[in-house]
Structures are given as C-alpha cells and as structure tokens.
Write a protein that holds these residues in place. Structure first.
Motif, PDB file in Angstrom:
ATOM      1  N   THR A   1       0.765  -1.239   0.191  1.00 37.72           N
ATOM      2  CA  THR A   1       0.071  -0.058   0.002  1.00 37.72           C
ATOM      3  C   THR A   1       0.721   1.284  -0.084  1.00 37.72           C
ATOM      4  O   THR A   1       1.654   1.293   1.007  1.00 37.72           O
ATOM      5  CB  THR A   1      -1.024   0.035   1.123  1.00 37.72           C
ATOM      6  OG1 THR A   1      -1.607  -1.193   1.307  1.00 37.72           O
ATOM      7  CG2 THR A   1      -1.789   1.233   1.141  1.00 37.72           C
ATOM      8  N   ALA A   2       0.526   2.107  -0.961  1.00 35.98           N
ATOM      9  CA  ALA A   2       1.380   3.287  -1.224  1.00 35.98           C
ATOM     10  C   ALA A   2       1.069   4.286  -0.172  1.00 35.98           C
ATOM     11  O   ALA A   2      -0.156   4.909   0.141  1.00 35.98           O
ATOM     12  CB  ALA A   2       1.448   3.787  -2.344  1.00 35.98           C
ATOM     13  N   MET A   3       1.950   4.989   0.781  1.00 38.64           N
ATOM     14  CA  MET A   3       1.783   5.906   1.783  1.00 38.64           C
ATOM     15  C   MET A   3       2.953   6.942   1.752  1.00 38.64           C
ATOM     16  O   MET A   3       4.007   6.634   1.248  1.00 38.64           O
ATOM     17  CB  MET A   3       1.650   5.208   2.932  1.00 38.64           C
ATOM     18  CG  MET A   3       0.566   4.037   3.117  1.00 38.64           C
ATOM     19  SD  MET A   3       0.535   3.566   4.927  1.00 38.64           S
ATOM     20  CE  MET A   3      -0.795   2.689   5.021  1.00 38.64           C
ATOM     21  N   SER A   4       2.726   7.961   2.580  1.00 37.85           N
ATOM     22  CA  SER A   4       3.875   9.087   2.651  1.00 37.85           C
ATOM     23  C   SER A   4       4.510   8.378   3.635  1.00 37.85           C
ATOM     24  O   SER A   4       4.405   7.315   4.412  1.00 37.85           O
ATOM     25  CB  SER A   4       3.201  10.252   3.289  1.00 37.85           C
ATOM     26  OG  SER A   4       2.730  10.095   4.668  1.00 37.85           O
ATOM     27  N   PHE A   5       5.844   8.848   3.790  1.00 35.56           N
ATOM     28  CA  PHE A   5       6.905   8.150   4.821  1.00 35.56           C
ATOM     29  C   PHE A   5       6.360   8.305   6.140  1.00 35.56           C
ATOM     30  O   PHE A   5       6.389   7.344   6.881  1.00 35.56           O
ATOM     31  CB  PHE A   5       8.243   8.975   4.825  1.00 35.56           C
ATOM     32  CG  PHE A   5       9.379   8.620   5.375  1.00 35.56           C
ATOM     33  CD1 PHE A   5      10.068   7.857   4.948  1.00 35.56           C
ATOM     34  CD2 PHE A   5       9.645   9.110   6.888  1.00 35.56           C
ATOM     35  CE1 PHE A   5      11.213   7.175   5.747  1.00 35.56           C
ATOM     36  CE2 PHE A   5      10.476   8.615   7.602  1.00 35.56           C
ATOM     37  CZ  PHE A   5      11.320   7.528   7.037  1.00 35.56           C
ATOM     38  N   VAL A   6       5.636   9.452   6.744  1.00 32.07           N
ATOM     39  CA  VAL A   6       5.181   9.393   8.012  1.00 32.07           C
ATOM     40  C   VAL A   6       4.243   8.412   8.244  1.00 32.07           C
ATOM     41  O   VAL A   6       3.968   7.566   9.281  1.00 32.07           O
ATOM     42  CB  VAL A   6       4.666  10.892   8.306  1.00 32.07           C
ATOM     43  CG1 VAL A   6       3.943  10.676   9.664  1.00 32.07           C
ATOM     44  CG2 VAL A   6       5.868  11.765   8.356  1.00 32.07           C
ATOM     45  N   ASP A   7       3.196   8.341   7.279  1.00 29.55           N
ATOM     46  CA  ASP A   7       2.019   7.362   7.457  1.00 29.55           C
ATOM     47  C   ASP A   7       2.614   5.961   7.371  1.00 29.55           C
ATOM     48  O   ASP A   7       2.179   4.866   8.133  1.00 29.55           O
ATOM     49  CB  ASP A   7       1.100   7.645   6.303  1.00 29.55           C
ATOM     50  CG  ASP A   7       0.202   8.769   6.609  1.00 29.55           C
ATOM     51  OD1 ASP A   7       0.051   9.341   7.428  1.00 29.55           O
ATOM     52  OD2 ASP A   7      -0.451   9.220   5.570  1.00 29.55           O
ATOM     53  N   ALA A   8       3.700   5.730   6.496  1.00 27.89           N
ATOM     54  CA  ALA A   8       4.138   4.383   6.421  1.00 27.89           C
ATOM     55  C   ALA A   8       5.092   3.872   7.902  1.00 27.89           C
ATOM     56  O   ALA A   8       4.869   2.883   8.304  1.00 27.89           O
ATOM     57  CB  ALA A   8       5.508   4.138   5.186  1.00 27.89           C
ATOM     58  N   GLU A   9       5.619   4.917   8.404  1.00 28.85           N
ATOM     59  CA  GLU A   9       6.367   4.496   9.786  1.00 28.85           C
ATOM     60  C   GLU A   9       5.129   4.383  10.790  1.00 28.85           C
ATOM     61  O   GLU A   9       5.262   3.293  11.418  1.00 28.85           O
ATOM     62  CB  GLU A   9       6.995   5.780  10.110  1.00 28.85           C
ATOM     63  CG  GLU A   9       7.610   5.828  11.500  1.00 28.85           C
ATOM     64  CD  GLU A   9       8.588   4.593  11.993  1.00 28.85           C
ATOM     65  OE1 GLU A   9       8.959   4.445  12.862  1.00 28.85           O
ATOM     66  OE2 GLU A   9       9.105   3.891  10.911  1.00 28.85           O
ATOM     67  N   ALA A  10       3.993   5.103  10.572  1.00 27.33           N
ATOM     68  CA  ALA A  10       2.775   4.694  11.717  1.00 27.33           C
ATOM     69  C   ALA A  10       2.346   3.275  11.232  1.00 27.33           C
ATOM     70  O   ALA A  10       2.018   2.569  12.356  1.00 27.33           O
ATOM     71  CB  ALA A  10       1.869   5.860  11.462  1.00 27.33           C
TER      72      ALA A  10
END
Length: 173
Positions: free
Chosen positions: A52-61
């Motif tokens: 799932t593609a996410m921003s860096f911050v959302d991916a870390e979360a």
C-alpha cells in the motif's frame, strides 16, 4: 552406564562451581520467530513488504502499528532481501526504508534509532540527490532521497531481540 552419566553431571556441576558459570535454564533458550508467516526472518530481524503506497510518516505509523518501524538496513544481505521482497510481485517498484535527514540536512538517521554505517546511495552521485528528506530503495538495490510527502510502498522491520519480543530482551545473534 548410570555411573558415567552421574559422573558427567557431577563434573559439570563442579566446573560450574569453579568457574562461576552455570548453564542457563531451558526456558531461556527460546526459538524466536517472526510474528506470523507474512514476515521474512533474517537473523534477529523480521521484514515485511507492504504494497500500500503511503507517505513516509504514514508508512512509519503503519509499521509501528505492527510493533515495528520502517526497515533499517545494516548490510548488503539485508539490502538484497528487501529488494527481493519488493520485487516478489514481479512489479518494478520502490519502497520507503526508515532512513531520513528530516531533522538536519545530510545527517541521516534511522526511525528505529539504530546506528550503522551501511548506506547504498546511487554511486553516480557523490551524495544523495537532496531532492527530499526521506529515503527509498529501488529495485536495483540503490537508494535515493525523495520528498517525504511522496507515496511509496514500504518495508517494515521488527527486532526480535530488543524491540519486537519483550519476553526476550537478550541479544539473539
């Protein structure tokens, strides 16, 4: 035969008294595995590709929600494993890893707080491209920095020895 077995245990006990070293109980020697079969284990670490593609911050979360972080990479072997994970679907892709310089430009740190000197930025550039503060790994295995607001797939890591398993805080390497 019984005498030999008793003698063996007696010698081990005497050796323990003399050296001050006692064998650890069997409960200490646990086989530590990844949380489930969606993770791939390499040494004390489990890696999981998220498509799932996410921003860096959302991916870390998202990784934190899985009791991990975005992947830190400590060696060529781990780098190669991550490339295998992101190419397993047969697609050309890139994925976030946990390296960034969002706090101070050109001072890269890992989101999980780990330390290491391994980096694999594209060698055609003497330094990262400075196009962004967050780092992605490409299917070539090379890294580049991108704006953290871009969306990418990502790879999470769980440290089985120190972070992912509170029942075993010992180093398992």
């Amino acid at each position: 035969m019984a005498f030999a077995v008793c003698s063996f245990f007696l010698l081990c006990g005497i050796n323990g008294l003399l050296t001050g070293v006692w064998p650890l109980p069997l409960s200490h020697w646990k086989i530590i595995n990844c949380p489930d079969n969606t993770w791939t284990q390499l040494d004390c670490y489990c890696f999981r590709y998220q498509d799932t593609a996410m921003s860096f911050v959302d991916a870390e979360a998202a990784c934190i929600a899985l009791d991990g972080n975005l992947a830190s990479v400590r060696s060529d072997l781990e780098n190669a494993l991550i490339v295998q994970l992101i190419t397993a679907g047969g697609m050309e892709a890139q994925a976030w890893i946990g390296l960034h310089d969002a706090i101070k430009d050109d001072d890269f740190i890992w989101t999980d707080g780990s330390f290491g000197t391994f980096q694999n930025f594209d060698s055609t550039n003497t330094e990262p491209e400075n196009s962004g503060d967050c780092v992605e790994i490409k299917t070539s295995g090379l890294w580049r920095d991108d704006p953290c607001s871009d969306t990418n797939t990502f790879v999470c890591i769980v440290d089985l020895c120190n972070g992912g398993n509170p029942d075993n805080p010992n180093n398992c390497t």
